[in-house]
Design a protein around this motif. Structure first.
Motif, PDB file in Angstrom:
ATOM      1  N   SER A 110     101.700 105.413  20.375  1.00 38.69           N
ATOM      2  CA  SER A 110     100.421 106.084  20.630  1.00 38.69           C
ATOM      3  C   SER A 110      99.862 106.600  19.324  1.00 38.69           C
ATOM      4  CB  SER A 110     100.607 107.249  21.614  1.00 38.69           C
ATOM      5  OG  SER A 110     101.486 108.230  21.071  1.00 38.69           O
ATOM      6  N   PHE A 156      96.236 112.267  25.405  1.00 38.02           N
ATOM      7  CA  PHE A 156      96.676 113.436  26.161  1.00 38.02           C
ATOM      8  C   PHE A 156      98.167 113.693  25.998  1.00 38.02           C
ATOM      9  CE2 PHE A 156      92.699 112.437  28.318  1.00 38.02           C
ATOM     10  CZ  PHE A 156      92.138 113.698  28.428  1.00 38.02           C
ATOM     11  N   GLY A 157      98.900 112.663  25.640  1.00 44.89           N
ATOM     12  CA  GLY A 157     100.344 112.808  25.421  1.00 44.89           C
ATOM     13  C   GLY A 157     100.806 111.823  24.362  1.00 44.89           C
ATOM     14  N   LEU A 182     103.354 109.077  22.968  1.00 42.05           N
ATOM     15  CA  LEU A 182     104.215 108.062  23.572  1.00 42.05           C
ATOM     16  C   LEU A 182     105.268 107.602  22.571  1.00 42.05           C
ATOM     17  CD1 LEU A 182     101.494 105.898  25.370  1.00 42.05           C
ATOM     18  CD2 LEU A 182     102.835 107.794  26.293  1.00 42.05           C
ATOM     19  N   LEU A 202     106.449 117.863  17.930  1.00 38.56           N
ATOM     20  CA  LEU A 202     105.114 118.307  18.326  1.00 38.56           C
ATOM     21  C   LEU A 202     104.920 119.736  17.838  1.00 38.56           C
ATOM     22  CD1 LEU A 202     106.478 116.738  21.097  1.00 38.56           C
ATOM     23  CD2 LEU A 202     104.028 116.718  21.611  1.00 38.56           C
ATOM     24  N   GLY A 216     102.228 114.448  18.235  1.00 39.29           N
ATOM     25  CA  GLY A 216     101.211 115.184  18.970  1.00 39.29           C
ATOM     26  C   GLY A 216     101.269 116.664  18.672  1.00 39.29           C
ATOM     27  N   GLU A 241      98.973 120.704  19.646  1.00 37.62           N
ATOM     28  CA  GLU A 241      97.878 121.427  20.271  1.00 37.62           C
ATOM     29  C   GLU A 241      97.291 122.401  19.262  1.00 37.62           C
ATOM     30  OE1 GLU A 241      95.215 123.386  23.004  1.00 37.62           O
ATOM     31  OE2 GLU A 241      96.044 121.369  22.775  1.00 37.62           O
TER      32      GLU A 241
END
Length: 348
Positions: free
Chosen positions: A39, A44-45, A47, A106, A139, A141
């Motif tokens: 990914s 959204f997530g 992989l 993450l 990933g 946030e």
């Protein structure tokens, strides 16, 4: 419909700044990629396709941590390019002690007002930490929270997942009386004890962030922002060729609280305090704060970032390997029989 009215930007959240930030960090994220990543940033997530053909009975190992009040030092110094290394280190060092190879990472970055340049510097450090650990940043946030954090202030959290063969898990259960304890040097304070360190340096000593810290040859900022050492490649290298019965990451709680976490019943760690050279920063803090020895060894790493329990007959070869890996390491003690009710760590 009228285009006038209060916007999200008016409320303190700048979506355009967020998009600029994402564009700025894409090269840093890409630099950490592994073949298993399927990914790209922005989904959204994240992989990650685990190569199950590589393992017989894989066990996933997860860890999460933050950087603590070392963040305040970074903010005071307005230096944000290495704090991400600390974030990665605190997570991956925790799972590699169980024999796990970190696979991906993450991050959670929360701030009152997103400043893309500041954020990019932080993620650049996270990327560097992931490269050092061999894991992919897949990933994260970014939370812009006006009214919750003051402008310029932020917090970080990290999350990592690794893998180890079930029969290769290191949990300390094979530690036996007579095992040798090897300590691998830390790079400094790492990311623990900063509330006490700041109280001593800024309050008791009255120093500023750019003042020289006595005994260290560095400014306060330079000494306190030395990144936490990442031990992943070193530990995984040792595990390929040597028997390691237990590993303790010396984080919050120091030697006195972390070594017991890996000791089986009936065993205690006898640690010789004169077996390694304690870095000057710890001496400075202890003297300036009149800190008792016990408090020092249960708050700071005191120069030892990892402790390995190994068979006595392999200790010398492991030290040679560690030297070849450019690590400073010492035989700091041994495992002895523990009487009922006695302390599990004895400092001599």
């Amino acid at each position: 419909m009228s285009e006038k009215g209060i916007t999200y930007k008016d409320a303190g959240v700048d979506i355009d700044a967020g998009n600029t930030f994402v564009r700025m960090i894409k090269p840093f994220v890409k630099a950490t990629s592994r073949p298993e990543v399927i990914s790209d940033i922005g989904g959204f997530g994240g992989l990650f396709s685990l190569n199950t053909n590589k393992y017989k009975n894989p066990v996933l190992v997860s860890g999460t941590d933050g950087v603590g009040t070392k963040l305040k030092v970074a903010m005071l110094a307005n230096r944000h390019d290495t704090i991400g290394i600390d974030l990665v280190a605190m997570c991956v060092n925790d799972i590699v002690v169980q024999g796990a190879e970190p696979l991906f990472f993450l991050d959670y970055f929360a701030t009152g007002k997103l400043e893309p340049e500041q954020g990019a510097a932080i993620v650049k450090g996270i990327s560097e930490g992931c490269i050092q650990a061999g894991c992919a940043l897949i990933g994260g946030e970014t939370a812009e929270m006006p009214g919750f954090y003051e402008p310029g202030k932020y917090d970080l959290a990290g999350f990592t997942v690794g893998v180890v063969e079930r029969d290769a898990i290191i949990d300390g259960s094979s530690i036996t009386v007579g095992n040798t304890l090897i300590g691998i040097a830390s790079s400094g304070l790492h990311s623990n004890g900063y509330s006490l360190a700041r109280k001593i340096i800024f309050d008791a000593m009255g120093l500023g962030i750019d003042d020289q810290l006595p005994g260290t040859g560095r400014t306060v900022a330079e000494e306190l922002l030395v990144p936490t050492k990442i031990y992943v490649r070193t530990v995984l290298n040792l595990l390929r060729d040597f028997r390691v019965n237990g590993i303790a990451h010396i984080t919050g709680g120091g030697l006195l609280e972390n070594v017991p976490r890996i000791l089986p019943k009936g065993c205690k760690a006898v640690i010789r305090r004169d077996s390694w050279t304690v870095p000057p920063v710890f001496r400075t803090l202890q003297e300036a704060g009149a800190i008792a020895d016990t408090e020092m060894y249960r708050t700071f790493n005191c120069g030892i970032g990892m402790v390995l329990a190994v068979p006595e007959k392999e200790a010398d070869e492991i030290l040679i390997r560690l030297s070849g890996l450019h690590e400073e390491a010492f035989i700091i003690g041994e495992i002895a029989k523990c009487e009922v009710g006695s302390e599990s760590v004895e400092l001599v």
